[in-house]
Design a protein around this motif. Structure first.
Motif, PDB file in Angstrom:
ATOM      1  N   ARG A 109       0.838  -1.192   0.000  1.00  0.00           N
ATOM      2  CA  ARG A 109       0.000   0.000   0.000  1.00  0.00           C
ATOM      3  C   ARG A 109       0.874   1.242   0.000  1.00  0.00           C
ATOM      4  N   TRP A 110       0.492   2.199  -0.830  1.00  0.00           N
ATOM      5  CA  TRP A 110       1.251   3.439  -0.915  1.00  0.00           C
ATOM      6  C   TRP A 110       0.673   4.425   0.074  1.00  0.00           C
ATOM      7  N   TRP A 111       1.494   4.924   0.965  1.00  0.00           N
ATOM      8  CA  TRP A 111       1.018   5.785   2.045  1.00  0.00           C
ATOM      9  C   TRP A 111       1.041   7.249   1.648  1.00  0.00           C
ATOM     10  N   TRP A 120      -1.003   8.889  -0.532  1.00  0.00           N
ATOM     11  CA  TRP A 120      -2.335   9.492  -0.664  1.00  0.00           C
ATOM     12  C   TRP A 120      -2.894   9.967   0.668  1.00  0.00           C
ATOM     13  N   PRO A 121      -2.809   9.207   1.729  1.00  0.00           N
ATOM     14  CA  PRO A 121      -3.313   9.735   3.004  1.00  0.00           C
ATOM     15  C   PRO A 121      -2.544  10.978   3.470  1.00  0.00           C
ATOM     16  N   ALA A 122      -1.236  11.017   3.199  1.00  0.00           N
ATOM     17  CA  ALA A 122      -0.455  12.188   3.593  1.00  0.00           C
ATOM     18  C   ALA A 122      -0.876  13.416   2.783  1.00  0.00           C
ATOM     19  N   VAL A 123      -1.128  13.228   1.482  1.00  0.00           N
ATOM     20  CA  VAL A 123      -1.582  14.338   0.629  1.00  0.00           C
ATOM     21  C   VAL A 123      -2.955  14.817   1.091  1.00  0.00           C
ATOM     22  N   ALA A 124      -3.836  13.891   1.403  1.00  0.00           N
ATOM     23  CA  ALA A 124      -5.179  14.259   1.852  1.00  0.00           C
ATOM     24  C   ALA A 124      -5.124  15.023   3.171  1.00  0.00           C
ATOM     25  N   LEU A 125      -4.333  14.577   4.107  1.00  0.00           N
ATOM     26  CA  LEU A 125      -4.211  15.257   5.403  1.00  0.00           C
ATOM     27  C   LEU A 125      -3.617  16.646   5.232  1.00  0.00           C
ATOM     28  N   GLY A 126      -2.602  16.740   4.410  1.00  0.00           N
ATOM     29  CA  GLY A 126      -2.001  18.063   4.163  1.00  0.00           C
ATOM     30  C   GLY A 126      -2.978  19.025   3.513  1.00  0.00           C
ATOM     31  N   THR A 127      -3.774  18.504   2.560  1.00  0.00           N
ATOM     32  CA  THR A 127      -4.766  19.349   1.881  1.00  0.00           C
ATOM     33  C   THR A 127      -5.825  19.839   2.860  1.00  0.00           C
ATOM     34  N   VAL A 128      -6.289  18.968   3.724  1.00  0.00           N
ATOM     35  CA  VAL A 128      -7.301  19.364   4.721  1.00  0.00           C
ATOM     36  C   VAL A 128      -6.735  20.410   5.672  1.00  0.00           C
TER      37      VAL A 128
END
Length: 117
Positions: free
Chosen positions: A82-84, A86-94
């Motif tokens: 699993r590539w982690w 995307w969750p980091a990008v989503a959290l940063g965007t929020v």
């Protein structure tokens, strides 16, 4: 040995001991195994030995010529890792959107409340 047993006596004694064995019953019904069966078995065993020896030589040759990978490679039957990102990008965007959304009301509230933004 105290007594010498003849070949015939030994064969009869062994047949009595193996009474009920299907192979012995087949041999008694059809006669002993022909010579070509024994030769064919020897040929099969010889080919199997040669194949094992060739595989062993190829394996040792492969290990001598190519370096083995240090890390274990993942098999194809496993799910991809699993590539982690995307969750980091989503959290940063929020967090960035939250900060941007709070700047406008915060700029007007900060002088009154004293919270530095």
């Amino acid at each position: 040995m105290p007594w010498e047993e003849t070949h015939q006596a030994r064969q009869e004694r062994l047949l009595r001991q193996m009474h009920g064995n299907p192979r012995v019953a087949y041999m008694l019904q059809h006669g002993p195994v022909p010579h070509w069966v024994k030769v064919a078995r020897q040929h099969r065993e010889q080919k199997a030995r040669e194949a094992r020896q060739a595989a062993t030589e190829a394996r040792t040759e492969l290990t001598e010529t190519e370096p083995q990978p240090t890390a274990r490679t993942r098999g194809r039957h496993r799910a991809p890792r699993r590539w982690w990102g995307w969750p980091a990008v989503a959290l940063g965007t929020v967090l960035l959107l939250g900060q941007t959304a709070m700047e406008t009301p915060g700029a007007s509230l900060a002088p009154d409340i004293g919270i530095p933004i």
